[in-house]
Scaffold this active site. Sequence first.
Site: not given
Ligand code: OAD
Length: 228
Positions: A53, A56, A88-89, A104, A173-174
């Site tokens: 962290y 990060r 978290v940024d 988060h 977000t995925s």
């Molecule tokens: P992910 O890494 O799972 O998903 C990222 C998403 O961003 C994917 O759908 C990519 O296609 C998309 N992506 C990539 N480049 C991009 C861009 N330039 N513009 C827009 N989208 C883009 O991340 P999260 O869904 O945020 O939690 O993950 C959710 C949580 O899982 C996080 O908050 C974290 C992680 O584990 C904890 O650590 C508790």
Amino acid sequence: MKHIVVLTGAGMSAESGISTFRDSGGLWEQHSVEDVATPEGFRRNPQLVLDFYNTRRKESFDTKPNKGHIGLAEMEKDFKVSIITQNVDDLHERAGSTDVLHLHGELSKVRSTVDPSLIYTLTADNWEIKLGDKCEKGSQLRPHIVWFGEAVPMIEEAMHTVQKADILVVIGTSLNVYPAAGLLNYVKSGTPIFLIDPNEVKASRNDIYFIKEGASAGVEKLRELLKI
Ligand code: OAD
């Protein structure tokens, strides 16, 4: 004024140079979730978790909001905008968004391991926590992050906010992590939902208008669409 609620994930900050988690080369390919993002991992090897962290946090202090963050902040001229972020940024805040809920946790904050109400804010000049850094009650400080297996204290407030949305926008977000991903199901029926992502995303509903772009171009496109 219409109320736009925006749910953001790691892809929102990708164009600021911050790695996502699950894309190829993402953080979870390089680090084990169990080791760095669980309470058990912190008990086993606190140094590893603090280092993860700290890195990060330094990265986040060193980067800047991208056009997507800035575009969302500018939308406050025409809409009430509430941002619910899994990130978290603090790039939404630094872009000028005034209503940001962190589901988060926040990298810029650390807290006591005995009293969660003792929260301290770090700065760009004082970004590191070390083993031995203690709260005023004498316990080790930990990142103010929601780890896997921990409760998500802000989820109720996020659900209430989503219920009030006139428009829901999901960016970068995925939708793999719950309860955040389930927020899409709290919109009032008939609420338009836009999803901005350069890649295919599996969502739990099919009434979503998909803008297949990165965050910066996607927010620009969204603003054009909402002018009509
Ligand atoms: P992910 O890494 O799972 O998903 C990222 C998403 O961003 C994917 O759908 C990519 O296609 C998309 N992506 C990539 N480049 C991009 C861009 N330039 N513009 C827009 N989208 C883009 O991340 P999260 O869904 O945020 O939690 O993950 C959710 C949580 O899982 C996080 O908050 C974290 C992680 O584990 C904890 O650590 C508790």
